[in-house]
Motif scaffolding. Structure first.
Motif, mmCIF file in Angstrom:
data_model
loop_
_atom_site.group_PDB
_atom_site.id
_atom_site.type_symbol
_atom_site.label_atom_id
_atom_site.label_comp_id
_atom_site.label_asym_id
_atom_site.label_seq_id
_atom_site.Cartn_x
_atom_site.Cartn_y
_atom_site.Cartn_z
ATOM 1 N N PHE A 1 2.045 -7.972 4.442
ATOM 2 C CA PHE A 1 1.347 -6.800 3.934
ATOM 3 C C PHE A 1 2.046 -5.510 4.337
ATOM 4 O O PHE A 1 2.041 -4.528 3.605
ATOM 5 N N LEU B 1 4.601 -5.061 1.809
ATOM 6 C CA LEU B 1 3.962 -4.688 0.546
ATOM 7 C C LEU B 1 3.560 -3.211 0.557
ATOM 8 O O LEU B 1 3.754 -2.484 -0.422
ATOM 9 N N MET B 2 3.020 -2.771 1.688
ATOM 10 C CA MET B 2 2.550 -1.388 1.775
ATOM 11 C C MET B 2 3.712 -0.409 1.766
ATOM 12 O O MET B 2 3.695 0.590 1.044
ATOM 13 N N ALA B 3 4.717 -0.718 2.584
ATOM 14 C CA ALA B 3 5.880 0.165 2.605
ATOM 15 C C ALA B 3 6.516 0.198 1.220
ATOM 16 O O ALA B 3 6.943 1.253 0.736
ATOM 17 N N SER C 1 4.964 -0.121 -1.604
ATOM 18 C CA SER C 1 4.160 0.721 -2.475
ATOM 19 C C SER C 1 4.495 2.197 -2.294
ATOM 20 O O SER C 1 4.590 2.952 -3.266
ATOM 21 N N PRO D 1 -3.768 -1.054 -6.887
ATOM 22 C CA PRO D 1 -3.170 -1.711 -5.717
ATOM 23 C C PRO D 1 -2.066 -0.874 -5.064
ATOM 24 O O PRO D 1 -2.038 -0.750 -3.836
ATOM 25 N N ILE D 2 -1.217 -0.285 -5.878
ATOM 26 C CA ILE D 2 -0.101 0.474 -5.295
ATOM 27 C C ILE D 2 -0.623 1.676 -4.509
ATOM 28 O O ILE D 2 -0.221 1.914 -3.370
ATOM 29 N N SER D 3 -1.563 2.414 -5.091
ATOM 30 C CA SER D 3 -2.074 3.600 -4.397
ATOM 31 C C SER D 3 -2.800 3.226 -3.115
ATOM 32 O O SER D 3 -2.638 3.883 -2.087
ATOM 33 N N LEU E 1 -2.481 0.467 -1.236
ATOM 34 C CA LEU E 1 -1.530 -0.012 -0.222
ATOM 35 C C LEU E 1 -0.755 1.172 0.355
ATOM 36 O O LEU E 1 -0.551 1.259 1.561
ATOM 37 N N ALA E 2 -0.348 2.086 -0.520
ATOM 38 C CA ALA E 2 0.415 3.240 -0.032
ATOM 39 C C ALA E 2 -0.443 4.087 0.901
ATOM 40 O O ALA E 2 0.031 4.530 1.947
ATOM 41 N N ILE F 1 -2.966 3.156 2.726
ATOM 42 C CA ILE F 1 -3.155 2.451 4.004
ATOM 43 C C ILE F 1 -1.899 2.586 4.852
ATOM 44 O O ILE F 1 -1.961 2.868 6.048
ATOM 45 N N TYR F 2 -0.764 2.426 4.211
ATOM 46 C CA TYR F 2 0.485 2.562 4.975
ATOM 47 C C TYR F 2 0.579 3.952 5.600
ATOM 48 O O TYR F 2 0.888 4.093 6.780
ATOM 49 N N TYR G 1 0.078 3.037 9.360
ATOM 50 C CA TYR G 1 1.357 2.535 9.860
ATOM 51 C C TYR G 1 2.421 3.613 10.031
ATOM 52 O O TYR G 1 3.188 3.585 10.979
ATOM 53 N N TRP H 1 -3.144 -5.359 10.474
ATOM 54 C CA TRP H 1 -3.577 -5.682 9.123
ATOM 55 C C TRP H 1 -4.969 -6.298 9.128
ATOM 56 O O TRP H 1 -5.804 -5.993 8.294
#
Lengths: 291, 293, 253
Positions: free
Chosen positions: A20, A23-25, A27, B82-84, B86-87, B89-90, B94, B188
């Motif tokens: 994940f 996947l996030m990076a 995105s 999904p892309i937005s 996930l982005a 959250i990153y 992170y 996660w």
């Protein structure tokens, strides 16, 4: 009650974590790549077609067939239109935002409702502003003109500007207001001299953001500003705009004219970049000022 | 004198403050009044669900356009959500602060690009791409299609979804994450079981705001979607969303009877749909904010 | 007489940006005792506690130097698995942080993450630890309700049960009673005293009377420095450093 919770599932959990994370990076990269790709493509396609005559001349006869001329009409039209609209929007926006932050209590029902209606207005699609502007224009007995365009775009900019201003003016500490009152200043004096001065860079940023939105919007001026090859000399004449010039040039079947659409797009992008850089710089300066 | 000025200014400002609310009502009333002539001729239901579009003969069926809007919006959401998420959250969980500070202005910029620019880019890159890949899915396409419109639209709503969900996620107290982490959860797992669950309502609001943005977007979609007034059968078909219909026909609408009324009604329908979603999302966000505070 | 310490902190310093939050802390924390860290607010107590389970991570301008050994394992060694370290310690925070799920799931959360899938076993675990936290009788009929409906005092005990359910060796309490009413506070204090038979307990507090009630071992922090530490009776009866004395008499707070 000891459980045998061996770390045997640890490997699976680590894999899930890393999966994940990637996947996030990824995105984030996609989002950034889209921006790069858009700006890059526009500049790459537009720059070669950009020439001095394009930005210094108005369209000559047969321009849309590929002959001589430029889009000065649209550049000037857009600048007039966006400046006028921004000015008009400031005249409404600033008093309203000052009112809900200085006169009304910050949590009063009026302030809450006003913020809510700004949020709602912010969500109204620009084509609907266009349609409404058209109705308003007919109602006021105007023709498609610079003035009608300015009014429509001002409506479009109002919520954008007000929300951005509200965000900075809200941050002015109440102690500062009280200090000003205790020196005998009226609310009006406090609002203008203390609040506005304190948040001036933020207010300017809000104005720039709204200007950028105004100069780029096409759907709202489609019905209201008209389009003309000449430079507008009065508020009641129609005016060309850059976004519509791009749209119309791209719609022609001639590659030379389409290339001019790319060039115009590059120009519009450059203006937007410039405006947001300016806005950004102001924010930077402002926050530096604070700390 | 000073006090008089103050009192006067206060009155003027108070009047102005009612302005934004007034505008919302004026827009709705204005569109309704202009749309009334056609409603007098035909019931709203038959307008919304008829597929026949021939303004010259007086047929105004919005169904193909409503379907066009829904298709394009659906594609955009499938790609963008999904892309937005996930982005965002990153970015909130992170990314080091330096990366965040580097990326935020870029998202600002993405939000600030005019829709014609998106449109031109779509014509240059996405449309040929769709035309190229269509055969692999057993179809042919000019490229001017629902898919092209949806992809361009997806990028346009990235910033909305990312910003709102970032705000929602960052309003969740750090201590709650610590509680999960201290039990030995990975980052996660903490996101999945705690952050997303706690922020679910707000994230839904973010998606709804993105959705309503997508429903109303005009120029960019208009330029790449093909503008064929038929109910699309696949994402490689052309479509004709409602906003594009309004924008494309402003020129001729005054010459055909009831045409302008039909378009204004279309704008009204669009506005009502968008407003419902917007108000819904805002109410959720206000509630979320109140609970957090 | 001298037991082997459970945690050894050696020369620990923490920087937030340029600001130094902890300065060269060296202390051994005894096994199966209640160690209480006292000191005025902002002295670094919480930071020290959060270093122990690596909630303070060397990230984003945070610098951690020195070593912390738990069971002779250096927890800031990059090779060490951080979830493993954290699983060894249960955390009670200032305000109880219940996870957004049911009472049952709050307790089962940890065991599930660590691979316990057996439904029956999970049920037993939940009951066992809720009983240990003396919450079982109050919640046994409403385990599927959201945990947020419990009172704050109940929530803190739920957090305790949740922490115990991952089978830690160490319980960390960050002013665990500061959000609670006197009766709930007393309840939590009692639980902590019971727990020291099986666990090493470390509690941060700024309430001196609480420290006197529960502490076996005291560490006094002042402005990021460890001023004095030792067995509780000794420190309270006969503080060596003038700053400790000043704090204990209420001159500095």
């Amino acid at each position: 009650m000891r459980q045998s919770l061996a770390p045997r599932n640890l490997r699976r959990r680590k894999i899930e974590e890393n999966f994940f994370r990637v996947l996030m990076a990824g995105s984030v990269l996609i989002v950034i790549a889209c921006l790069g790709l858009i700006v890059g493509t526009i500049i790459w396609k537009g720059l070669p077609a950009l020439s001095l005559s394009m930005i210094t001349q108005t369209p000559k006869g047969g321009y849309y067939l590929g002959r001589e001329g430029g889009i000065l009409n649209a550049i000037v039209g857009s600048l007039y239109l966006a400046s006028g609209a921004t000015l008009l929007a400031v005249l409404f926006s600033l008093p309203i935002v000052l009112f809900i932050n200085v006169y009304a209590r910050k949590t009063s029902r009026l302030a809450t409702w006003t913020r809510f209606s700004f949020d709602v207005l912010w969500g109204v699609p620009s084509i609907v502003y266009g349609a409404f502007g058209f109705i308003l224009m007919v109602f006021m007995g105007l023709r498609a003109s610079l003035l009608a365009g300015i009014i429509t775009v001002a409506l479009l900019e109002l919520p954008i500007m007000s929300r951005a201003m509200d965000e900075v003016i809200r941050l002015v500490p109440p102690e500062l207001l009280e200090a000003s009152y205790s020196l005998g200043a009226t609310k009006l004096e406090t609002a203008l001299k203390v609040v506005v001065r304190q948040s001036l860079p933020g207010i300017l940023t809000a104005i720039l953001i709204a200007f950028g939105r105004g100069i780029g919007d096409a759907a709202s001026v489609l019905f209201t500003a008209g389009f003309t090859d000449r430079l507008p000399t009065s508020l009641f004449q129609p005016a060309a705009t850059l976004p519509l010039a791009i749209f119309f040039q791209l719609g022609t079947p001639f590659p030379e004219v389409q290339a001019r659409a790319y060039a115009s797009a590059a120009l519009l992008t450059a203006i937007i970049l410039l405006v947001s850089l300016l806005a950004r710089g102001l924010i930077k300066k402002y926050t530096k000022h604070l700390t | 004198m000073r006090l008089l000025k103050d009192a006067l200014a206060s009155k003027v400002m108070l009047v102005l403050t009612f302005f934004p609310g007034l505008v919302v009502f004026l827009i709705i009333i204005g569109l309704y009044l202009r749309g009334r002539p056609i409603l007098a001729e035909k019931p709203l239901f038959s307008l919304l669900f008829s597929s026949s579009w021939a303004p010259g003969r007086g047929d105004f069926g919005f169904f193909p356009f409503i379907m066009g809007t829904l298709w394009v919006t659906a594609v955009a959401l499938i790609v963008a959500v999904p892309i937005s998420l996930l982005a965002s959250i990153y970015l909130s969980e992170y990314a080091p602060r330096a990366v965040q500070e580097f990326i935020r202005p870029m998202i600002d910029l993405l939000a600030g690009l005019p829709s014609v620019i998106y449109g031109v880019w779509g014509v240059l890159l996405i449309v040929p791409l769709v035309a190229r890949i269509a055969p692999f899915f057993g179809g042919t396409s000019s490229g001017y299609s629902i898919l092209a419109g949806g992809l361009v639209l997806a990028i346009m709503i990235f910033p909305t979804i990312i910003y709102v969900s970032l705000e929602v996620i960052s309003s969740i107290p750090y201590e709650l994450r610590e509680a999960s982490l201290s039990l030995g959860a990975t980052k996660w797992e903490t996101v999945k079981h705690v952050v997303l669950k706690k922020g679910l309502q707000g994230i839904i609001a973010a998606i709804v705001l993105g959705l309503s943005r997508a429903l109303g977007e005009t120029m960019a979609v208009l330029m790449v979607v093909g503008n064929i007034p038929k109910v699309p059968q696949s994402v490689f078909d052309g479509g004709y969303p409602l906003p594009a219909l309004i924008a494309n026909n402003y020129g001729e609408m005054m010459s055909v009877p009831l045409y302008d009324s039909a378009l204004m009604l279309a704008a009204g329908v669009l506005l009502v749909i968008v407003l419902v979603f917007n108000v819904l999302a805002r109410i959720i966000l206000v509630r979320v904010e109140r609970r957090a505070g | 007489m001298e037991q082997k310490p459970h945690i050894r902190i050696q020369d620990l310093s923490v920087f937030f940006g340029r600001q130094r939050a902890l300065k060269n802390i060296t202390i051994d924390i005894p096994d199966k005792k209640i160690t209480v860290i006292i000191g005025p607010s902002g002295c670094g107590k919480t930071t020290l506690l959060k270093c122990l389970n690596r909630l303070v991570e060397p990230l984003d301008g945070v610098k951690v130097s020195g070593k912390i050994f738990v069971d002779e394992e250096d927890i800031y060694d990059p090779k060490v698995e951080v979830t493993h370290i954290r699983k060894k310690m249960g955390l009670l925070s200032q305000k109880p942080q219940v996870l957004p799920m049911s009472i049952y799931d709050n307790v089962a959360y940890g065991p599930r993450l660590h691979g316990q899938k057996n439904k029956k076993k999970l049920g037993q675990i939940v009951e066992h630890y809720l009983q240990m936290a003396k919450l079982w009788e109050e919640v046994k009929d409403r385990l599927s309700e959201p945990a947020s409906r419990l009172s704050v005092g109940q929530q803190q005990r739920l957090c305790l049960a949740r922490g115990l359910a991952v089978e830690p060796e160490i319980i960390l309490g960050d002013e665990p009673t500061s959000a609670l009413d006197p009766q709930s506070s007393q309840n939590v204090e009692k639980r902590l005293i019971e727990l020291k038979n099986d666990y090493t307990v470390i509690v941060v507090t700024h309430i001196l009377r609480q420290a006197k009630r529960i502490a076996d071992y005291i560490a006094f922090l002042y402005m990021g420095e460890l001023i004095e530490h030792g067995p509780a009776e000794g420190v309270f009866a006969n503080p060596k450093d003038p700053r400790t004395r000043a704090y204990l008499t209420g001159e500095i707070s």
